[in-house]
Design a protein around this motif. Structure first.
Motif, PDB file in Angstrom:
ATOM      1  N   ASP A 206       0.845  -1.186   0.000  1.00  0.00           N
ATOM      2  CA  ASP A 206       0.000   0.000   0.000  1.00  0.00           C
ATOM      3  C   ASP A 206       0.884   1.240   0.000  1.00  0.00           C
ATOM      4  N   ALA A 207       0.810   2.035  -1.071  1.00  0.00           N
ATOM      5  CA  ALA A 207       1.643   3.236  -1.175  1.00  0.00           C
ATOM      6  C   ALA A 207       1.248   4.271  -0.120  1.00  0.00           C
ATOM      7  N   VAL A 208      -0.058   4.396   0.151  1.00  0.00           N
ATOM      8  CA  VAL A 208      -0.511   5.353   1.159  1.00  0.00           C
ATOM      9  C   VAL A 208      -0.003   4.944   2.543  1.00  0.00           C
ATOM     10  N   GLY A 209      -0.068   3.655   2.841  1.00  0.00           N
ATOM     11  CA  GLY A 209       0.421   3.177   4.129  1.00  0.00           C
ATOM     12  C   GLY A 209       1.904   3.432   4.317  1.00  0.00           C
ATOM     13  N   GLN A 210       2.694   3.289   3.250  1.00  0.00           N
ATOM     14  CA  GLN A 210       4.120   3.553   3.349  1.00  0.00           C
ATOM     15  C   GLN A 210       4.392   5.030   3.626  1.00  0.00           C
ATOM     16  N   ARG A 211       3.597   5.908   3.046  1.00  0.00           N
ATOM     17  CA  ARG A 211       3.768   7.337   3.334  1.00  0.00           C
ATOM     18  C   ARG A 211       3.373   7.660   4.767  1.00  0.00           C
ATOM     19  N   PRO A 220       3.295   0.403  12.099  1.00  0.00           N
ATOM     20  CA  PRO A 220       2.503  -0.323  11.084  1.00  0.00           C
ATOM     21  C   PRO A 220       1.033  -0.450  11.426  1.00  0.00           C
ATOM     22  N   ILE A 221       0.696  -0.694  12.701  1.00  0.00           N
ATOM     23  CA  ILE A 221      -0.707  -0.876  13.076  1.00  0.00           C
ATOM     24  C   ILE A 221      -1.492   0.409  12.826  1.00  0.00           C
ATOM     25  N   THR A 222      -0.987   1.522  13.334  1.00  0.00           N
ATOM     26  CA  THR A 222      -1.693   2.795  13.157  1.00  0.00           C
ATOM     27  C   THR A 222      -1.733   3.204  11.695  1.00  0.00           C
ATOM     28  N   ALA A 223      -0.644   2.979  10.976  1.00  0.00           N
ATOM     29  CA  ALA A 223      -0.608   3.362   9.563  1.00  0.00           C
ATOM     30  C   ALA A 223      -1.639   2.590   8.754  1.00  0.00           C
ATOM     31  N   SER A 224      -1.778   1.303   9.024  1.00  0.00           N
ATOM     32  CA  SER A 224      -2.745   0.507   8.270  1.00  0.00           C
ATOM     33  C   SER A 224      -4.183   0.903   8.615  1.00  0.00           C
ATOM     34  N   VAL A 225      -4.435   1.226   9.902  1.00  0.00           N
ATOM     35  CA  VAL A 225      -5.776   1.674  10.289  1.00  0.00           C
ATOM     36  C   VAL A 225      -6.111   2.993   9.612  1.00  0.00           C
ATOM     37  N   LEU A 226      -5.170   3.920   9.605  1.00  0.00           N
ATOM     38  CA  LEU A 226      -5.407   5.215   8.964  1.00  0.00           C
ATOM     39  C   LEU A 226      -5.629   5.053   7.464  1.00  0.00           C
ATOM     40  N   ALA A 227      -4.839   4.170   6.840  1.00  0.00           N
ATOM     41  CA  ALA A 227      -5.003   3.951   5.403  1.00  0.00           C
ATOM     42  C   ALA A 227      -6.377   3.389   5.078  1.00  0.00           C
ATOM     43  N   ALA A 228      -6.901   2.533   5.976  1.00  0.00           N
ATOM     44  CA  ALA A 228      -8.213   1.931   5.726  1.00  0.00           C
ATOM     45  C   ALA A 228      -9.348   2.905   5.992  1.00  0.00           C
ATOM     46  N   GLU A 229      -9.193   3.792   6.961  1.00  0.00           N
ATOM     47  CA  GLU A 229     -10.289   4.668   7.356  1.00  0.00           C
ATOM     48  C   GLU A 229     -10.332   5.966   6.549  1.00  0.00           C
ATOM     49  N   LEU A 321      -1.500  15.538   9.847  1.00  0.00           N
ATOM     50  CA  LEU A 321      -0.414  15.117   8.960  1.00  0.00           C
ATOM     51  C   LEU A 321      -0.842  13.914   8.128  1.00  0.00           C
ATOM     52  N   ALA A 322      -1.568  12.989   8.743  1.00  0.00           N
ATOM     53  CA  ALA A 322      -2.024  11.807   8.017  1.00  0.00           C
ATOM     54  C   ALA A 322      -2.927  12.189   6.857  1.00  0.00           C
ATOM     55  N   TRP A 323      -3.813  13.156   7.076  1.00  0.00           N
ATOM     56  CA  TRP A 323      -4.695  13.606   5.986  1.00  0.00           C
ATOM     57  C   TRP A 323      -3.898  14.266   4.874  1.00  0.00           C
ATOM     58  N   ASN A 329      -0.297  13.132  -1.708  1.00  0.00           N
ATOM     59  CA  ASN A 329       0.645  12.182  -2.291  1.00  0.00           C
ATOM     60  C   ASN A 329       2.091  12.613  -2.062  1.00  0.00           C
ATOM     61  N   THR A 330       2.425  12.864  -0.795  1.00  0.00           N
ATOM     62  CA  THR A 330       3.744  13.339  -0.455  1.00  0.00           C
ATOM     63  C   THR A 330       4.230  12.630   0.800  1.00  0.00           C
ATOM     64  N   THR A 331       5.489  12.823   1.141  1.00  0.00           N
ATOM     65  CA  THR A 331       6.074  12.289   2.363  1.00  0.00           C
ATOM     66  C   THR A 331       6.630  13.452   3.171  1.00  0.00           C
ATOM     67  N   ILE A 332       7.020  13.167   4.398  1.00  0.00           N
ATOM     68  CA  ILE A 332       7.538  14.221   5.269  1.00  0.00           C
ATOM     69  C   ILE A 332       8.872  13.797   5.838  1.00  0.00           C
TER      70      ILE A 332
END
Length: 341
Positions: A206-211, A220-229, A321-323, A329-332
């Motif tokens: 998941d590209a969004v999850g990696q960002r 990883p847990i929080t990133a995957s939850v944010l990507a899904a929601e 920041l997650a939004w 489509n950027t990274t920080i």
């Protein structure tokens, strides 16, 4: 029924109640259908706007009706409740859904995709496994304490359990119970590790999850939850709207032109809110090794606010920041994160 432009559906497990109305808001029909009859009805019905309350079965039905050519909108149940007139029944609920959807300022919920629903289900399974493991550990603590054996709080007691049973003369039946709980505890730990590996594999694709993983303190847990929601994030007007949707902005009780801000509202998805606060606390625990504008902002806040207040404020900024990362489509770079006041 050719002049029907809006159909409200009160969802159920087996029966569905429909209320149709025209563009002037006049009722056209009321129908009660089974799940199979509902799909067959909309397969032959002309394209219109279908509105439902956002609930467990609404996302699947939204995808199915969208594939049939209809425009589907989901409304949070709390926004439908004020439009219920008189005594409550299923047809009145369907009419209230239509009335709420007719409001020009109404906010709608974006239907989830199958992958988002699957990932959300995986996280709920993980949460239930973690709760079960904690229950097993607490039971072992309680049983040993009843027999005068006090051990440190935490899961470390399970590693010491065989030695404790060997040191103390306990009833054989109690020993068998504790050993059974120990086996169950290890089984739950293996299941949690397996779910974590599966989440990690999904996150790797998941590209969004990696960002999202580039956000300070987010794992990883929080990133995957944010990507899904969050999805594509377009259902939120700005980053503050997403933070408000998970209850991380101040609750307001203002009147007479005087603003009165309280604690955080605690609305929306409490699971995401809890994870973001935990991420904020994890970042604050390693604050001595952090640098950059974010770390400076946290240190300055800690000089004048309680750590609990700072954790919630930092969680608010992590949500924003997650939004931003999802929609732009950027990274920080955690060393140069700009954190506005």
């Amino acid at each position: 029924m050719q002049d029907t432009t809006l159909v409200g559906i009160d969802l159920g497990k087996h029966s569905f109640h429909l209320h149709g109305q025209d563009k002037r808001g006049k009722a056209v029909f009321r129908k009660k259908m089974s799940r199979k009859q509902l799909v067959e009805f909309f397969a032959t019905f002309h394209a219109c706007t279908v509105v439902m309350e956002a609930c467990a079965g609404s996302h699947h039905m939204a995808r199915k009706l969208t594939a049939l050519g209809h425009q589907v909108k989901l409304i949070s149940p709390q926004f439908v409740r004020p439009f219920v007139k008189g005594n409550k029944n299923d047809f009145v609920d369907a009419e209230a859904i239509c009335e709420a959807a007719s409001r020009p300022a109404m906010r709608f919920v974006t239907p989830k995709t199958e992958s988002q629903q699957t990932l959300s289900a995986l996280h709920r399974v993980r949460d239930s496994l973690v709760r079960e493991r904690t229950q097993a550990s607490n039971q072992v603590h309680g049983f040993l304490l009843e027999f005068g054996i006090s051990l440190p709080v935490g899961h470390a007691v399970m590693k010491r359990l065989p030695a404790v049973l060997a040191e103390h003369a306990l009833p054989p039946r109690l020993v068998a119970i504790l050993e059974r709980l120990h086996v169950h505890f290890k089984y739950l730990g293996e299941q949690i590790d397996e779910v974590d590996r599966e989440i990690g594999l999904q996150l790797g694709d998941d590209a969004v999850g990696q960002r999202l993983l580039t956000i300070p303190g987010v794992g990883p847990i929080t990133a995957s939850v944010l990507a899904a929601e969050i999805g594509d994030g377009k259902q939120y007007r700005c980053s503050r709207d997403f933070a408000a949707s998970v209850g991380l902005v101040p609750k307001q009780y203002s009147t007479g032109g005087r603003a009165n801000l309280l604690g955080i509202s605690k609305r929306g998805n409490k699971h995401i809110r809890r994870l973001l606060v935990l991420c904020a606390r994890a970042y604050m625990r390693q604050l001595d090794r952090q640098s950059g504008r974010l770390a400076e902002w946290v240190r300055a806040m800690l000089t004048r606010r309680h750590s609990n207040v700072v954790a919630c404020a930092l969680a608010n900024k992590l949500a924003r920041l997650a939004w931003v990362l999802t929609t732009r489509n950027t990274t920080i770079n955690s060393q140069s994160v700009a954190m506005p006041a």
